[in-house]
Motif scaffolding. Structure first.
Motif, PDB file in Angstrom:
ATOM      1  N   PRO A 163     -25.853 -14.715 -40.520  1.00  0.00           N
ATOM      2  CA  PRO A 163     -26.332 -15.592 -39.445  1.00  0.00           C
ATOM      3  C   PRO A 163     -25.878 -17.041 -39.568  1.00  0.00           C
ATOM      4  O   PRO A 163     -25.855 -17.762 -38.569  1.00  0.00           O
ATOM      5  N   ALA A 164     -25.495 -17.477 -40.785  1.00  0.00           N
ATOM      6  CA  ALA A 164     -25.056 -18.856 -40.956  1.00  0.00           C
ATOM      7  C   ALA A 164     -23.605 -19.068 -40.508  1.00  0.00           C
ATOM      8  O   ALA A 164     -23.163 -20.216 -40.355  1.00  0.00           O
ATOM      9  N   PHE A 165     -22.862 -17.980 -40.312  1.00  0.00           N
ATOM     10  CA  PHE A 165     -21.463 -18.082 -39.907  1.00  0.00           C
ATOM     11  C   PHE A 165     -21.366 -18.201 -38.383  1.00  0.00           C
ATOM     12  O   PHE A 165     -22.263 -17.754 -37.663  1.00  0.00           O
ATOM     13  N   PRO A 166     -20.256 -18.784 -37.876  1.00  0.00           N
ATOM     14  CA  PRO A 166     -20.059 -18.812 -36.421  1.00  0.00           C
ATOM     15  C   PRO A 166     -20.105 -17.402 -35.835  1.00  0.00           C
ATOM     16  O   PRO A 166     -19.561 -16.459 -36.407  1.00  0.00           O
ATOM     17  N   SER A 167     -20.752 -17.273 -34.707  1.00  0.00           N
ATOM     18  CA  SER A 167     -20.954 -15.952 -34.107  1.00  0.00           C
ATOM     19  C   SER A 167     -19.644 -15.335 -33.626  1.00  0.00           C
ATOM     20  O   SER A 167     -18.751 -16.033 -33.125  1.00  0.00           O
ATOM     21  N   THR A 168     -19.544 -14.014 -33.766  1.00  0.00           N
ATOM     22  CA  THR A 168     -18.404 -13.262 -33.225  1.00  0.00           C
ATOM     23  C   THR A 168     -18.837 -12.307 -32.120  1.00  0.00           C
ATOM     24  O   THR A 168     -18.080 -11.408 -31.751  1.00  0.00           O
ATOM     25  N   ILE A 169     -20.043 -12.477 -31.597  1.00  0.00           N
ATOM     26  CA  ILE A 169     -20.553 -11.559 -30.579  1.00  0.00           C
ATOM     27  C   ILE A 169     -20.058 -11.979 -29.197  1.00  0.00           C
ATOM     28  O   ILE A 169     -20.285 -13.101 -28.747  1.00  0.00           O
TER      29      ILE A 169
END
Length: 373
Positions: free
Chosen positions: A349-355
């Motif tokens: 969750p701390a990483f930039p989203s890829t959704i």
């Protein structure tokens, strides 16, 4: 908020402006080699003699010829002589498009909107580069081409390799008069899904099959990286590179620190990590890496709109793969610089989203620019 997914309005404005700023290229029949194959092979050239061949199998770059300091053309990417040779589990993603998810997803699982998805495992206990049936093993459709560019398209259907949603991907390769190999990616989905596309050429600027890349001088525009566990899954932190072998903020030979006995180098068998790029502005096309080979004088710049770059130093090449002309690809015979979002982001969750969600459009650009000195 992510900086790789645009609203429909913003995406349309961006591409409309781009299309109005230059004359559209005339679409011609693909330049296909005489080789008889179920996969197309297309040739791109520029006026300076730079040329490359790509195949619809995995949208792979089969060869890329650029001039060295003496003006001699050198093929700088690992690969095979025919498309069919790329098929098989032992082939390490040579020159291919990667998707739906570049890099690793821990234990082949992620949760999205309250549902757990399971993916095929193909790298220890993890899923790597979209799974065994990922974009590297599909036959892409050519929707447009001429002697300087080709546009590939693929529909990844709902449930393919365990991923949700029907994902339509359009990917364009350009060979410019500035000796750039430019890739643009676009994607849309009808259901929320992780998307992390990248390109996986194995580069040796001395020439494919010529020694190793330890003399190559590398610089990364990155003051942090994402350390990993023994299965190469990130812990979820961005750690400083200063004072470690991971520091490429100034150009240095790849071989300088690669044999240091650190935990991270032991886990990767060398360099096989994601660096967090020092972006001036999210989503903008900026310089990420430079590579220089003193032997040939060939230099390469990597530009990207993405927040990260995976540097892999060919640690798992062992000579068992016989490439073009039967040349063995030995230990550290090439390097990869894969522009990307971060590994295992769906579980971090701390990483930039890829959704990517319905109604949004995925867009990114990667450029490899070649020169001599």
């Amino acid at each position: 908020m992510t900086y790789r997914i645009l609203s429909v309005a913003a995406f349309s404005a961006l591409f409309f402006a781009s299309s109005c700023s230059q004359k559209p290229a005339e679409t011609k029949e693909p330049l296909i080699t005489p080789f008889q194959s179920s996969y197309q092979i297309l040739t791109l050239t520029n006026a300076k003699g730079v040329r490359m061949q790509v195949t619809t199998l995995g949208a792979r770059v089969m060869n890329l010829w650029v001039p060295d300091k003496n003006g001699t053309l050198v093929d700088i990417v690992l690969g095979f002589d025919t498309p069919e040779e790329y098929l098989g589990s032992a082939e390490p993603f040579l020159g291919t498009a990667i998707g739906r998810y570049g890099n690793r997803i821990a234990k082949g699982k992620f949760e999205l909107d309250g549902k757990t998805y399971s993916l095929p495992i193909n790298n220890g206990q993890n899923t790597l580069h979209g799974g065994p049936g990922g974009f590297h093993n599909v036959n892409w459709t050519v929707v447009e081409s001429d002697d300087s560019h080709v546009v590939f398209q693929y529909l990844s259907k709902d449930g393919e390799e365990g991923f949700p949603g029907n994902l339509t991907v359009k990917m364009s390769y350009f060979l410019t008069e500035e000796n750039e190999f430019k890739i643009t990616y676009e994607a849309e989905t009808d259901q929320a899904t992780p998307v992390n596309l990248t390109h996986h050429s194995f580069f040796n600027l001395n020439g494919e099959g010529v020694g190793d890349i330890l003399d190559h001088e590398l610089q990364l525009v990155a003051s942090k990286y994402t350390p990993v566990d023994s299965t190469l899954i990130p812990f979820g932190t961005n750690d400083p590179v200063a004072g470690t072998p991971m520091d490429f903020t100034k150009a240095k030979a790849i071989g300088k620190d690669i044999s240091e006995t650190t935990e991270q180098l032991t886990f990767g068998g060398g360099f096989d990590h994601n660096w967090v790029l020092d972006k001036k502005k999210e989503g903008e096309l900026e310089l990420a890496a430079t590579v220089f080979a003193p032997q040939t004088g060939i230099g390469m710049e990597v530009w990207t709109t993405e927040p990260g770059i995976q540097f892999y130093s060919g640690n798992f090449l062992d000579g068992s793969i016989k490439g073009k002309g039967g040349k063995p690809y030995n230990y550290r015979a090439a390097l990869c610089l894969e522009t990307q979002h971060f590994p295992d982001s769906p579980n971090q969750p701390a990483f930039p989203s890829t959704i990517l969600k319905p109604g949004e459009k995925y867009a990114q650009t990667c450029t490899y620019k070649f020169s001599v000195r």
